[in-house]
Design an enzyme around this catalytic site. Sequence first.
Site, short mmCIF file in Angstrom:
data_model
loop_
_atom_site.label_atom_id
_atom_site.label_comp_id
_atom_site.label_asym_id
_atom_site.label_seq_id
_atom_site.Cartn_x
_atom_site.Cartn_y
_atom_site.Cartn_z
N TYR A 1 -5.39 -9.86 10.05
CA TYR A 1 -6.46 -9.42 8.83
C TYR A 1 -7.76 -9.63 9.21
O TYR A 1 -8.86 -8.85 9.37
CB TYR A 1 -5.97 -9.84 7.54
CG TYR A 1 -4.91 -9.60 6.85
CD1 TYR A 1 -4.88 -8.63 5.71
CD2 TYR A 1 -3.51 -9.94 7.31
CE1 TYR A 1 -3.78 -8.18 5.19
CE2 TYR A 1 -2.57 -9.63 6.66
CZ TYR A 1 -2.34 -8.92 5.46
OH TYR A 1 -1.25 -8.34 4.81
N HIS B 1 -6.13 0.96 2.63
CA HIS B 1 -4.97 1.50 3.29
C HIS B 1 -4.60 3.17 3.43
O HIS B 1 -3.94 3.62 4.23
CB HIS B 1 -3.71 0.76 2.87
CG HIS B 1 -3.26 -0.69 3.52
ND1 HIS B 1 -3.22 -0.83 5.00
CD2 HIS B 1 -3.40 -1.67 3.03
CE1 HIS B 1 -2.98 -1.99 5.20
NE2 HIS B 1 -3.26 -2.52 4.10
N GLU C 1 -4.11 -3.70 9.65
CA GLU C 1 -4.86 -4.75 8.51
C GLU C 1 -6.17 -5.23 8.65
O GLU C 1 -7.17 -5.55 7.97
CB GLU C 1 -3.79 -5.93 8.27
CG GLU C 1 -2.56 -5.92 7.70
CD GLU C 1 -2.68 -5.38 6.31
OE1 GLU C 1 -3.71 -5.24 5.73
OE2 GLU C 1 -1.58 -5.07 5.58
N HIS D 1 -8.25 -3.29 -1.37
CA HIS D 1 -7.64 -3.37 -0.33
C HIS D 1 -6.42 -2.54 -0.04
O HIS D 1 -6.16 -1.94 1.09
CB HIS D 1 -7.10 -4.73 0.03
CG HIS D 1 -6.40 -5.20 1.23
ND1 HIS D 1 -6.96 -5.56 2.45
CD2 HIS D 1 -5.02 -4.96 1.78
CE1 HIS D 1 -6.03 -5.63 3.40
NE2 HIS D 1 -5.26 -5.37 3.09
N GLU D 2 -5.76 -2.31 -1.17
CA GLU D 2 -4.54 -1.21 -0.90
C GLU D 2 -4.89 0.16 -0.83
O GLU D 2 -4.38 0.80 -0.32
CB GLU D 2 -3.59 -1.63 -2.16
CG GLU D 2 -3.09 -2.92 -2.45
CD GLU D 2 -2.71 -3.73 -1.12
OE1 GLU D 2 -2.02 -3.00 -0.07
OE2 GLU D 2 -2.80 -4.87 -0.95
N GLU E 1 0.91 -1.22 0.17
CA GLU E 1 0.12 -0.10 0.12
C GLU E 1 0.90 1.13 0.11
O GLU E 1 0.34 2.04 0.40
CB GLU E 1 -0.89 -0.14 1.45
CG GLU E 1 -0.22 0.33 2.66
CD GLU E 1 0.03 -1.44 3.34
OE1 GLU E 1 0.27 -1.30 4.54
OE2 GLU E 1 0.11 -2.27 2.36
#
Length: 618
Positions: free
Chosen positions: A398, A314, A333, A310-311, A286
């Site tokens: 996560y 971040h 996470e 997801h990135e 990220e």
Amino acid sequence: MSPIDPHSFTDSENPLTTHISLSLYFDFPSSTIHAAALLSLSGPHSGSLSLDARSLSVHKVLDPNTLTPLPFSLSQLHPVKGHNLTVTLNNQTSILILYSTSPSSSALQWLSPPQTFNKAHPFVYTQCQSIHARSVFPCHDTPAARICYSARLNIPRQLSAVMSARHCDRRDPVAGDVSEGFTDDIGFKLQTLWLAEGRVVEEFVMEQPIPPYLFAFAVGELGFREVGPRTRVYSEAVVGVLDAAAREFAGTEEMIRQGEKLFGEYVWERFDLLVLPPSFPYGGMENPRMVFLTPTVIKGDSSGAQVVAHELAHSWTGNLITNKNNEHFWLNEGFTTYAERRIVEVVQGEDRATLNIGIGWRGLNEEIERFADNLEFTKLRTNQEGVDPDDVYSQVPYEKGFQFLFRIERQIGRPAFDEFLKKYISNFKFKSIDTETFLDFLKANVPGIEKDIDLQLWTEGTGIPPDAYEPVSKLYAKIISLANEFKVGRMPREDEVADWQGQEWELYLENLPKSVEASQILALDARYRLSESKDYEVKVAFLELTISCRCRDYYGEVEKSLKEVGRMKYLRPLYTALVQGSGKEEEKILAKRVFAEARECYHPIAQGVVESIFTKHL
């Protein structure tokens, strides 16, 4: 000495670094960087100052104002933290360090032309998470120390560079890029290298404070495609890769807009994507402004965009608010996994988000089994004293972190939780916090929450709490039902799987029993060609199954896959399946041979992970 991080020599009684100015000369033939680093401190300091270093040759430490030498020493090598670079200061607020990296730098992978897509030019890239920035430059390598930086990268003219920072210029080198006052051999050598023919300087600046693990660059023959007002996709200048990536990530701007609606303004200006060579050890990293991605996320059906989601998440949870050290990694996470699924739910629908939760639930249960002999690492807050964070990297922070936040959402309702999240992000942006800080903020803003949810059990307890949530949806239930029917010999009909994408197959395969007959595996593959899937999530899940049932017909495909990609998500289960258990001499021989042949194509972090698997099981 009062350490603030079990993975760093940083002393809490010393001023922290606030800015680093780097001049980096890339020597591709020797796989080294010759460099000068100017570190600015938060205040003047007298006495010893501890910095983290690993695989660095420190030539000189100077007072940047007078260029007089400052006393320094390097400790003996610590197996996790590397070297303590101790510099003696006398009321200084900055120091200048001349140093070189080594070919064994754990953050850097140097690729020769044959190891790249286009086979014409070399390539180098970084992966600094969790504690590898110290092998690129001396620093306070802890997420508790947030830095701004500027960087000049001196590279061969035929190459170009990208960074997790704003690009300022591409120009010819000049003597002022490094100090013109050098009079000794070391400083003069750096100046001479810097001004050599056939070189160019790329300049970057990062004006927002980030933890050192988010420092990133890549240098190679790079091209790009525009995919949105804030997003370019970069990769090696290979038309097929660039075009496929541009198609896969065409919806990025919509995800950014939805993220802003959920979590507030996107503050990083750009959200560019770099598709790296296959050796990149993670699905994505990220790095702010410039996310790094494995080419395995290009699947041809836009499903790889979920890694991008997801990135992107971040950008709010992880980059804006960071865990103080890796013992609180779930704050990074767990929050990001929750935020990712909220973005996916809006952009791709509730069924797709629920499917993600189901795959995560399965993965969490497998990780709990993996750490059955060391339950400490099934906690959210862990004790990592003397532990390399790469060795205990898992889905627990996560997925258990996601489950904890999901539990709070179910308790107080989504509207109230959304309000809480925005307030949390606004309150702690550009800060690094620990679990206690989060819990105090939660209890202050959701009065009485500790009476409804056992917060200590969730953060300090091992395993999966009883009030965690296995997802329920028609699609999820259908897939699990079909997986259960396979146990009694019924294969799914083509009409039942006609609209399945990779995630549906992944969930199906991961819920099949590990002891099925080889004949069943062969029949399943004959119908659906799973071993030939372009989606590595599907392919690796299938190959892991073939190893567990000793279906040796596929060992050639296992070897090919282990040599094609270096993503640890695939290496870990395949190598573990080959070497785990008794009576598997043929498989163990195969694993050792393949690793010996593929090792140099893996990133140093991935090399270490495979070696730790061998140490445990061989």
